[in-house]
Structures are given as structure tokens and as C-alpha cells.
Design an enzyme around this catalytic site. Structure first.
Site, PDB file in Angstrom:
ATOM      1  N   ASN A  17     134.086 -22.739  10.485  1.00 15.49           N
ATOM      2  CA  ASN A  17     135.394 -22.433   9.896  1.00 15.49           C
ATOM      3  C   ASN A  17     135.683 -23.262   8.653  1.00 15.49           C
ATOM      4  O   ASN A  17     136.831 -23.515   8.312  1.00 15.49           O
ATOM      5  CB  ASN A  17     136.512 -22.644  10.938  1.00 15.49           C
ATOM      6  CG  ASN A  17     136.325 -21.769  12.154  1.00 15.49           C
ATOM      7  OD1 ASN A  17     136.016 -20.573  12.028  1.00 15.49           O
ATOM      8  ND2 ASN A  17     136.506 -22.333  13.343  1.00 15.49           N
ATOM      9  N   ARG A  18     134.604 -23.710   8.004  1.00 16.40           N
ATOM     10  CA  ARG A  18     134.700 -24.496   6.772  1.00 16.40           C
ATOM     11  C   ARG A  18     135.468 -25.816   6.964  1.00 16.40           C
ATOM     12  O   ARG A  18     136.018 -26.376   6.003  1.00 16.40           O
ATOM     13  CB  ARG A  18     135.321 -23.670   5.638  1.00 16.40           C
ATOM     14  CG  ARG A  18     134.603 -22.341   5.398  1.00 16.40           C
ATOM     15  CD  ARG A  18     134.930 -21.725   4.074  1.00 16.40           C
ATOM     16  NE  ARG A  18     134.429 -22.537   2.966  1.00 16.40           N
ATOM     17  CZ  ARG A  18     133.154 -22.571   2.552  1.00 16.40           C
ATOM     18  NH1 ARG A  18     132.231 -21.849   3.173  1.00 16.40           N
ATOM     19  NH2 ARG A  18     132.811 -23.317   1.518  1.00 16.40           N
ATOM     20  N   LEU A  19     135.491 -26.312   8.193  1.00 17.96           N
ATOM     21  CA  LEU A  19     136.097 -27.609   8.482  1.00 17.96           C
ATOM     22  C   LEU A  19     135.005 -28.666   8.409  1.00 17.96           C
ATOM     23  O   LEU A  19     134.638 -29.307   9.401  1.00 17.96           O
ATOM     24  CB  LEU A  19     136.771 -27.587   9.860  1.00 17.96           C
ATOM     25  CG  LEU A  19     137.876 -26.538  10.013  1.00 17.96           C
ATOM     26  CD1 LEU A  19     138.447 -26.544  11.420  1.00 17.96           C
ATOM     27  CD2 LEU A  19     138.993 -26.788   8.984  1.00 17.96           C
TER      28      LEU A  19
END
Length: 217
Positions: A195-197
Site C-alpha cells: 500500500n506504498r507505506l
């Protein structure tokens, strides 16, 4: 890439997404961590894991970037080689600051390095030059890197002249060719996460060693 390397690459795909980066305490060694990541990149089957993007600037602040190969590294810095007449060399001589970027996509990892730059000694350059293939040594002599080449045949003619000049003898280090060392002032490790975290850990050199901080993705 061999079948074994392809299978290894598939096996390691997304591995970093699950693992992430642990919290790192001040005083941890970023060069040692770089070594772990570099070895993982080598073992993953990535083609030329030593490829890095070198960014330089003119004194007026005009940037340029290109891919070069990391040839050696240790706690003193990261070394690459080039023609001293090239654009990158001229910019480094006038403005001895640079940024390096390693990107290993199959591992979802990047390493960003910023620091000062200096030429390594002629002895160090000569020692490395002797390890290059004869063809690569001929090429170093034959190319006037970054200058205008009117046609391909001019390069081929220059190569033939160098082959004749050094026929039957050792090819020495050209006076216009050698290495630069980037001494890191900051090193950032980027690990892709779901989640692009993403995880980002940044090291900054200080008088008492390396200080670390975690950055927002």
C-alpha cells in the site's frame, strides 16, 4: 540470466514487502547494512547489481545524471572510474559533491547516498586498470569521452591505432583516466512495503558517528 538466477529472482520477489526495516539505533553502521543489501542484490539474480545512478551538478547548479558501475566500496567511500575529460569528471572537479542511487526493483529496495567527492590516487587507479580486459583498456585509451564524435568510423580508427601502439606490450593507465571516491555524508535505505507505506531509514554522519532517523514514506 541463467534459469537458476531467474528462479532465485522469482523466489525473492516481494520478499522485502513482508520484512520491512527494523528500527535502527544511533551508532549502527550504514556501510555494513549496505553490504548486506548489496550481497542480497547479487544473490537475487539481478543483472549488474553494481549499477548506480551518479548525479552531479555544475557550479551554476545545472544537474546531470548517468548510470555508472560501483567498483569498490568500504567505510571510506564508494569508488567508480571514468575518463577525466568526461562531463561528469569536469563537473566533479568543479563542484565535488555527488549523489548516488542504487535501485534493486525485484527486492523493492533503493539506497540513496550523498557526499563529497575526490579523485583516488594514481596507484589505486593503476591497480584497478590492470584488472580490466585488454579490450576495455584499449577502449579507455581510444575514447575522448563526451566530446563530439563525427562518425562511428572515427572511433574504430582510434581503437585500431591504440591496438597498434601497444601491440605485444602491456597497456598502461592513461593519464586522463582514473577513479573517484564518494565519501558519504548521508545514506538512506528505502524498502518497499504494501500500500506504498514504505520504510525509510536515513543516516547522517556526525562528529560522534552516524545518527539515524525514520522518515515518512
Amino acid at each position: 540470466m541463467s534459469i537458476r538466477a531467474k528462479l532465485k529472482t522469482l523466489f525473492t520477489a516481494g520478499k522485502g514487502v513482508a520484512l520491512g526495516l527494523p528500527d535502527l539505533a544511533a551508532g549502527d553502521d550504514p556501510v555494513a547494512l549496505f553490504g548486506e543489501w548489496f550481497r542480497a542484490a547479487e544473490e537475487s539474480g539481478i543483472l549488474l547489481p553494481e549499477t548506480m545512478i551518479l548525479s552531479t551538478c555544475t557550479p551554476a547548479g545545472r544537474p546531470s545524471a548517468r548510470a555508472v558501475l560501483l567498483k569498490r566500496w568500504n567505510r571510506d567511500g564508494f569508488v567508480f572510474f571514468t575518463n577525466y575529460g568526461s562531463r561528469k569528471a569536469k563537473e566533479l572537479d568543479e563542484n565535488p559533491l555527488a549523489a548516488l542511487l542504487f535501485h534493486w526493483p525485484i527486492l523493492e529496495r533503493q539506497v540513496r547516498i550523498e557526499g563529497t567527492v575526490e579523485r583516488i590516487s594514481e596507484e589505486e587507479s593503476a591497480a584497478y586498470f590492470r584488472t580490466r580486459s585488454r579490450g576495455s583498456r584499449v577502449g579507455a585509451w581510444a575514447s575522448r569521452q563526451s566530446e563530439t564524435l563525427p562518425e562511428r568510423s572515427a572511433l574504430e580508427e582510434s581503437v585500431n591505432k591504440i591496438k597498434q601502439r601497444f601491440a605485444g606490450q602491456e597497456i598502461p593507465l592513461p593519464s586522463f583516466w582514473g577513479g573517484y571516491r564518494v565519501t558519504p555524508e548521508s545514506i538512506e535505505f528505502w524498502q518497499g512495503r504494501a500500500n506504498r507505506l514504505h520504510d525509510r531509514i536515513s543516516y547522517h554522519r556526525a562528529e560522534d558517528g552516524w545518527h539515524t532517523e525514520r522518515l515518512w514514506p
